[in-house]
Design a protein around this motif. Structure first.
Motif, PDB file in Angstrom:
ATOM      1  N   GLU A   7      17.982-125.767 -24.277  1.00 59.58           N
ATOM      2  CA  GLU A   7      16.526-125.867 -24.360  1.00 59.58           C
ATOM      3  C   GLU A   7      15.952-125.196 -25.603  1.00 59.58           C
ATOM      4  O   GLU A   7      14.847-125.536 -26.042  1.00 59.58           O
ATOM      5  CB  GLU A   7      15.898-125.253 -23.112  1.00 59.58           C
ATOM      6  N   SER A   8      16.679-124.247 -26.184  1.00 61.46           N
ATOM      7  CA  SER A   8      16.211-123.592 -27.402  1.00 61.46           C
ATOM      8  C   SER A   8      17.406-123.023 -28.148  1.00 61.46           C
ATOM      9  O   SER A   8      18.495-122.851 -27.582  1.00 61.46           O
ATOM     10  CB  SER A   8      15.199-122.485 -27.079  1.00 61.46           C
ATOM     11  N   ALA A   9      17.193-122.709 -29.436  1.00 57.66           N
ATOM     12  CA  ALA A   9      18.302-122.242 -30.262  1.00 57.66           C
ATOM     13  C   ALA A   9      17.789-121.308 -31.356  1.00 57.66           C
ATOM     14  O   ALA A   9      16.734-121.549 -31.947  1.00 57.66           O
ATOM     15  CB  ALA A   9      19.041-123.414 -30.886  1.00 57.66           C
ATOM     16  N   THR A  10      18.550-120.229 -31.607  1.00 55.26           N
ATOM     17  CA  THR A  10      18.304-119.351 -32.750  1.00 55.26           C
ATOM     18  C   THR A  10      19.502-119.471 -33.688  1.00 55.26           C
ATOM     19  O   THR A  10      20.414-120.273 -33.451  1.00 55.26           O
ATOM     20  CB  THR A  10      18.139-117.889 -32.310  1.00 55.26           C
ATOM     21  N   SER A  11      19.531-118.647 -34.717  1.00 54.68           N
ATOM     22  CA  SER A  11      20.652-118.702 -35.666  1.00 54.68           C
ATOM     23  C   SER A  11      21.966-118.293 -35.009  1.00 54.68           C
ATOM     24  O   SER A  11      23.040-118.698 -35.462  1.00 54.68           O
ATOM     25  CB  SER A  11      20.384-117.794 -36.863  1.00 54.68           C
ATOM     26  N   THR A  12      21.898-117.516 -33.930  1.00 57.73           N
ATOM     27  CA  THR A  12      23.125-116.976 -33.326  1.00 57.73           C
ATOM     28  C   THR A  12      23.402-117.456 -31.912  1.00 57.73           C
ATOM     29  O   THR A  12      24.565-117.468 -31.488  1.00 57.73           O
ATOM     30  CB  THR A  12      23.076-115.438 -33.316  1.00 57.73           C
ATOM     31  N   THR A  13      22.365-117.824 -31.139  1.00 53.53           N
ATOM     32  CA  THR A  13      22.589-118.154 -29.740  1.00 53.53           C
ATOM     33  C   THR A  13      21.827-119.401 -29.308  1.00 53.53           C
ATOM     34  O   THR A  13      20.829-119.801 -29.920  1.00 53.53           O
ATOM     35  CB  THR A  13      22.156-116.992 -28.819  1.00 53.53           C
ATOM     36  N   LEU A  14      22.328-119.994 -28.224  1.00 51.54           N
ATOM     37  CA  LEU A  14      21.671-121.113 -27.563  1.00 51.54           C
ATOM     38  C   LEU A  14      21.200-120.651 -26.187  1.00 51.54           C
ATOM     39  O   LEU A  14      21.774-119.723 -25.612  1.00 51.54           O
ATOM     40  CB  LEU A  14      22.640-122.292 -27.408  1.00 51.54           C
ATOM     41  N   ALA A  15      20.169-121.309 -25.665  1.00 50.94           N
ATOM     42  CA  ALA A  15      19.664-120.968 -24.326  1.00 50.94           C
ATOM     43  C   ALA A  15      19.404-122.247 -23.555  1.00 50.94           C
ATOM     44  O   ALA A  15      18.987-123.258 -24.130  1.00 50.94           O
ATOM     45  CB  ALA A  15      18.382-120.136 -24.432  1.00 50.94           C
TER      46      ALA A  15
END
Length: 439
Positions: free
Chosen positions: A421-429
Motif C-alpha cells: 500500500e505504500s513504499a519508502t526508500s527502505t521499506t514496504l507496507a
C-alpha cells in the motif's frame, strides 16, 4: 554448564562464521548466554574492512577487559579478519586476550578450549572452510551456505585477500548435499556466500569444474528450497549465463547486488577494479533486459585517494542513471597493508563528508522512486517475525530483498502474499491477503 557470548562485526560471511562458531561450541557442551557478563567464554568475530568497525571493537574490548579482571577464569577470544590482520600484535595490544584466530582457523578454537593448558595462543594459517562445521542458525528457515573462501582480486583498498587468503571453492556435489540437508531441516531460503561468487569453481580440479550458473541450476533443483540468494558478485565476472539464471530458475530471487565502488573509470583503475564505467553500465543494461523487475543494490566508496570533483560527479551520474533499490555507501578509510593506504593524494575529511551527503540524497531519492513500482502489487513475502517498529505488525522480505511491514497472521517461516500500500526508500507496507498464504 559453560556459557558463551559471541559479538559479530562486519559482513554476511562473518555472520555465517559466527553461526558456525556457535554450532561448534554447542557441540562441545557450551550454551549461549544472552549477556556478556554471564559468559565463561567471550568471543568477538571481527571485521577489518572499515575503520568504524575497529573503533567499535575497541570499545567492546574495554568491557571484556573489565569482566576478565572480575573473573580471571573467563576466556576472551578474538577471531575474524581484524585478528588475522594484526596476528600476534593482538596479544601485545590486548594482553588479557587468551586466544586469537583468523577466519580460516575457526576449528582451532575448539582445539584450544579442549587442550590441557589454556596459555594464550594465536592461529593464523589459511585452512579449510567454516562451512564444514555445525551451525546454530539465527532463524530455522534461513541459512547461509559458504560456496568459497578467499579472493584472487587485488583491489587497492581491500584487505580481504590478506585476511582470507586465495580463492578456494567447495565441490558442487558437496554443496548440493548441504542444501538438501538444510531443506530437510526446514530451510526455505539459502544465501550463497563468497568473496566473489561469480568466479566460483575455476579452481576446482578438471572433471569437477562447475560454473556459478551451473551451481545455481543444481541448487534450484533441490526440492523444498523456495528462494536462493547470493553475495557478492564482481562486475568483471558477471556473465550472461548467471543473468539468464535469474530469469529461468524459479527459486533464484529477483535481486542482484552489483558493487560499483566508483562511477569514474579513472578512479576504478586506481582502485584496481579491472572494469570501467562503460563495462559496468553494460552489465546493468543486460541485467535489466533479462530481468526487468530486478532490484539492483550496490556498494559505493566516497573519497578514494585522488578522487576529484569531476570523478565524484561521474559517480553521482551512475547512481542517477541506474536508480539503485538501495546502496551501501562508505567514506574511504585507509586499511593497513593495502596499496591505497600509502597513496599521497588523500581526500580531506570535510570533502568526503560533503560528497557523502550528496550521494546519499541521490541514492535515497532514486530508491524511493524505484520502490513506487511495488505499490498496488501483491508480493510474496517470507515472514521473519514481528515488525521492529510496530509489534502489532509482521516483518518479512520480498524476493526483491525489500523489507515489508504488514498486518497479518502468518507465522515466521511462512510464505504469504502481501498487497503493498505504500513504499519508502527502505521499506514496504501493506496487508496480508486473506487465503493467500502459500505452502
Amino acid at each position: 554448564m559453560k556459557r558463551y557470548h559471541v559479538t559479530t562485526f562486519g559482513c554476511q560471511m562473518n555472520e555465517h562464521d559466527s553461526e558456525r562458531m556457535k554450532g561448534m561450541l554447542e557441540s562441545l557442551g557450551y550454551r549461549e548466554a544472552e549477556e556478556r557478563a554471564a559468559a565463561d567464554l567471550i568471543l568477538f568475530n571481527t571485521c577489518s574492512i572499515r575503520e568504524s568497525a575497529d573503533n567499535r571493537l575497541v570499545g567492546h574490548l574495554g568491557e571484556a577487559k573489565r569482566l576478565k579482571r572480575e573473573n580471571p577464569e573467563r576466556i576472551v577470544g578474538i577471531g575474524g579478519c581484524w585478528a588475522q590482520s594484526l596476528k600476534d600484535e593482538v596479544f601485545e595490544r590486548f594482553p588479557f586476550v587468551d586466544v586469537a584466530f583468523g577466519p580460516g582457523q575457526v576449528p582451532k578454537l575448539a582445539e584450544f578450549l579442549t587442550s590441557d593448558s589454556l596459555t594464550a595462543q594465536g592461529f593464523f594459517e589459511f585452512e579449510g572452510f567454516t562451512g564444514h562445521l555445525p551451525a546454530k542458525r539465527e532463524r530455522e528457515f534461513q541459512a547461509w551456505v559458504q560456496i568459497s573462501v578467499g579472493c584472487n582480486c587485488a583491489c587497492a583498498y581491500c584487505i580481504v585477500p590478506s585476511t582470507r587468503g586465495r580463492e578456494v571453492s567447495r565441490p558442487a556435489q558437496e554443496l548440493v548435499l548441504e542444501v538438501e540437508r538444510l531443506a530437510a531441516d526446514g530451510v526455505r531460503e539459502v544465501t550463497l556466500l563468497g568473496q566473489n561468487v561469480n568466479s566460483y569453481g575455476r579452481d576446482l580440479p578438471k572433471g569437477a569444474k562447475t560454473t556459478f550458473a551451473e551451481l545455481l541450476a543444481l541448487l534450484d533443483a533441490v526440492e523444498g528450497v523456495d528462494r536462493i540468494r547470493y553475495t557478492s558478485p564482481h562486475p568483471k565476472d558477471m556473465r550472461e549465463d548467471v543473468i539468464r539464471a535469474h530469469a529461468e530458475l524459479p527459486s533464484l530471487c529477483e535481486h542482484i547486488h552489483l558493487p560499483l565502488q566508483s562511477g569514474s573509470s579513472r578512479i576504478l583503475k586506481a582502485m584496481r577494479r579491472t572494469y570501467n564505467r562503460e563495462r559496468y553500465l553494460d552489465r546493468v543494461a543486460l541485467i535489466r533486459e533479462h530481468v526487468p523487475d530486478v532490484a539492483l543494490t550496490t556498494d559505493i566508496i566516497v573519497g578514494f585517494p585522488g578522487e576529484t570533483d569531476a570523478d565524484f560527479e561521474e559517480t553521482l551520474d551512475v547512481a542517477e542513471r541506474v536508480g539503485y533499490d538501495s546502496a551501501f555507501t562508505f567514506v574511504f578509510s585507509p586499511r593497513r597493508g593495502t596499496l591505497a593506504a600509502d597513496y599521497d593524494d588523500q581526500v580531506p575529511h570535510e570533502v568526503k563528508r560533503e560528497r557523502m551527503e550528496r550521494l546519499v540524497e541521490v541514492v535515497q531519492r532514486r530508491a524511493t522512486e524505484r520502490a513506487q513500482r511495488f505499490v498496488g502489487r501483491e508480493l510474496e513475502v517470507l515472514v521473519e517475525g514481528p515488525s521492529r517498529t510496530d509489534p502489532a505488525k509482521l516483518r518479512g522480505r520480498t524476493r526483491h530483498n525489500k523489507t515489508a511491514n504488514f498486518h497479518g497472521a502468518a507465522a515466521p517461516g511462512e510464505l504469504t502474499r502481501v498487497r503493498i500500500e505504500s513504499a519508502t526508500s527502505t521499506t514496504l507496507a501493506g496487508e496480508e491477503r486473506l487465503l493467500a498464504r502459500l505452502a
